[in-house]
Enzyme design. Sequence first.
Site, PDB file in Angstrom:
ATOM      1  N   PHE A 111      43.639  75.619  32.458  1.00  0.00           N
ATOM      2  CA  PHE A 111      43.811  74.252  31.995  1.00  0.00           C
ATOM      3  C   PHE A 111      44.480  74.299  30.626  1.00  0.00           C
ATOM      4  CE2 PHE A 111      42.518  70.131  30.256  1.00  0.00           C
ATOM      5  CZ  PHE A 111      42.976  69.321  31.277  1.00  0.00           C
ATOM      6  N   ASP A 182      35.601  79.961  31.458  1.00  0.00           N
ATOM      7  CA  ASP A 182      35.533  78.505  31.366  1.00  0.00           C
ATOM      8  C   ASP A 182      35.021  77.994  32.711  1.00  0.00           C
ATOM      9  OD1 ASP A 182      36.022  75.769  31.491  1.00  0.00           O
ATOM     10  OD2 ASP A 182      37.870  75.882  30.316  1.00  0.00           O
ATOM     11  N   TYR A 207      31.041  66.468  32.314  1.00  0.00           N
ATOM     12  CA  TYR A 207      31.360  65.147  32.883  1.00  0.00           C
ATOM     13  C   TYR A 207      31.961  65.238  34.278  1.00  0.00           C
ATOM     14  CZ  TYR A 207      35.723  66.348  30.424  1.00  0.00           C
ATOM     15  OH  TYR A 207      36.828  67.003  29.946  1.00  0.00           O
ATOM     16  N   LYS A 208      32.102  66.453  34.784  1.00  0.00           N
ATOM     17  CA  LYS A 208      32.630  66.616  36.146  1.00  0.00           C
ATOM     18  C   LYS A 208      31.456  66.718  37.123  1.00  0.00           C
ATOM     19  CE  LYS A 208      36.756  68.932  34.329  1.00  0.00           C
ATOM     20  NZ  LYS A 208      37.798  67.963  34.703  1.00  0.00           N
ATOM     21  N   ARG A 354      44.837  65.961  44.567  1.00  0.00           N
ATOM     22  CA  ARG A 354      43.557  66.701  44.461  1.00  0.00           C
ATOM     23  C   ARG A 354      42.415  65.887  45.055  1.00  0.00           C
ATOM     24  NH1 ARG A 354      41.918  68.816  38.583  1.00  0.00           N
ATOM     25  NH2 ARG A 354      41.718  66.570  38.260  1.00  0.00           N
TER      26      ARG A 354
END
Lengths: 395, 395
Positions: A111, A182, A207-208, A354
């Site tokens: 990312f 990560d 938050y995912k 996605r």
Amino acid sequence: MSLPRKHLFSIPEGVIYLDGNSLGVLPAAARERAAQVIGDEWGQQLIRAWNTADWMSLPQRVGDRIAGLIGAPKGSVATGDTLSIKVFQALAAALDMRPDRKVVLSDNGNFPTDLYMAQGLARLIDKGHEIRTPAPEDVPDAIDDSVAVVMLTHVDYRTGRLHDMAAITRAAHDAGAVMIWDLAHSAGALPLDIAGSQAEFAVGCTYKYLNGGPGAPAFIYARPDIVEDLAPALCGWMGHDAPFAMELGYRPAMSTERLRVGTPPIIQLSILDTALDVWDGVSMEELRQASIGLSELFIAEVEKRCPGLRLASPRDPAARGSQVSFAFDQGYAAMQALIERGVIGDFRAPDIMRFGFTPLYLDKADVRAAADHIEAVISQEIWRDPKYQVKSRVT
Amino acid sequence: MSLPRKHLFSIPEGVIYLDGNSLGVLPAAARERAAQVIGDEWGQQLIRAWNTADWMSLPQRVGDRIAGLIGAPKGSVATGDTLSIKVFQALAAALDMRPDRKVVLSDNGNFPTDLYMAQGLARLIDKGHEIRTPAPEDVPDAIDDSVAVVMLTHVDYRTGRLHDMAAITRAAHDAGAVMIWDLAHSAGALPLDIAGSQAEFAVGCTYKYLNGGPGAPAFIYARPDIVEDLAPALCGWMGHDAPFAMELGYRPAMSTERLRVGTPPIIQLSILDTALDVWDGVSMEELRQASIGLSELFIAEVEKRCPGLRLASPRDPAARGSQVSFAFDQGYAAMQALIERGVIGDFRAPDIMRFGFTPLYLDKADVRAAADHIEAVISQEIWRDPKYQVKSRVT
């Protein structure tokens, strides 16, 4: 209690939410907890709440709960800040452990913010560090004894491709490098054994798959045996051994708490704390099997109905996280059309659609219904409508 | 509308709150805004809320509102993270502007986290920087041409002593140094003219006089003419010129937005946004006069009734922020006794009793009532009760 646990979440009517890999849904109990922390703790107890509502230990209590989900011991996870900040802290401490080496090995599927933070750190410390970004599949061959730190995102945010955590960590250590994982797309998505991997550091966001809410605080794990020698780069008062002694010199806490920085975001931490309740009694192995069941069904249904979409994720579910990506040159417009129909995934340039699979609140009927909509949008070319072509969306 | 505006806040029955310099009270509208951002925006709009609820521009919109309160132009303030992180960013950028100088000048009254972050940064960049901390009153004489950066907190957190922002900034610039002001105890407490001061950077927090709630996001100001040459040390994706292009290389935004880092804390930012509504139409000059009126009355009443308490703040109101401190060797116990009686201030080691004055929600009747309680606790030696001696409070 078996999966899914839809009743623990508040999901909008008519929505099939396949974007829990970007922002998780609202746990039903979060509203009540927010009202409590705002109305009662802040509103009524005010400054006293640091003691009376135990705000002081909240970051640590939440850290311990996250530790339980990533295979880490209690006391080894600190919470707060954003994932970008946590990446910076881990990388700065890791480079400090290998002063004679100048290479940070990552990959070009990482990312971007992880790479940006590394670039900023390298420029700041100005000692000639180089950040190498081979293709993800070329990482194992790129680990050699010039590498100070291997820093990877476990699950690729675009393709869902999974790195082999145990094997890469072993290879990094064999080469004398420090390992940073990560877990942005792994925590709450896969069984993890961070302690068993022997990796020095892990970082992640909440938050995912952990459903902590937009901008929920991040976390950082440090292997317990290295903590006392670890040099914090961001020496905030909340990482001090005695924050309220108000000493003029920094003395780091003798625990992972030294990786805390400033005053914790109490309201968002409280909401995250409640969001973590939905994990009580969840077997991560069962969750993983459910995730694979959903994603395998999704791939089969979409490929059967939409030959124009090309699978951009690994076909082997063991090599895939909890998302499925399809490449489609009109992917942006097609995703807008899907979103308007209530099937919410997202788009990543240049052509990736996605779809995330979150077995806590999705079942096979959701997947089949989503496939129906995808078939309609693609086979009837609904994406051709000019309104779907306007690139107004920023995420 | 004149001051105070008590009806805009939710203050507990029976409490006289003199700790708004530590954690501001709850704005009455904050609960509703929290319910909206959580229930509707997150819960119903989900990932779409970045667009439909304009979460994308929220950090900037809040920054513009803060800019208006500190005398800065729109677009010059970025929000997010903690104050510690913002100090680090400002100092790293400032040192980068003066590569040939090795001294950071602060003072020994600065809030410790500012000094800790400077110590951590100096260690990280490893170029022999020294952090000098003379007494606050000795700062002007300590500014010389060895100084790279003068980094001060405008209002001393223990004593309330005010630095002369215009004069010190001028002296710093005359010596060729960069100026950073920490406005933690100034924003929302005093009229400020950051742009007029010509200081390069200012940072601050929003949970004190701005009533943003526990752990509310921080802010950073950079003087507009230096922004495009400013090297960010924390290169997060939200400071990138095109965050969603997902480029592998960092390119900073061509505005103060380059001082943003990671994903913004949307829930706490939304609450802060609503908290800032109470400032609409407030004259900072009127606020300052009201604050001086309250603190002068407080000093007069306490000194008249409690000769054992020694004023630890400047007697001249023009040299004082919006708090008053008294030294008392039994200050800890006395403060516990006051808190139990509903008069909430706080204690800072070794002997400082702090009282903050926030004219938005305090009036002279509150001050007189507080003085009555202080007189009782001191003259009747209520602090001698063993229960007040137990040091269980952490803040």
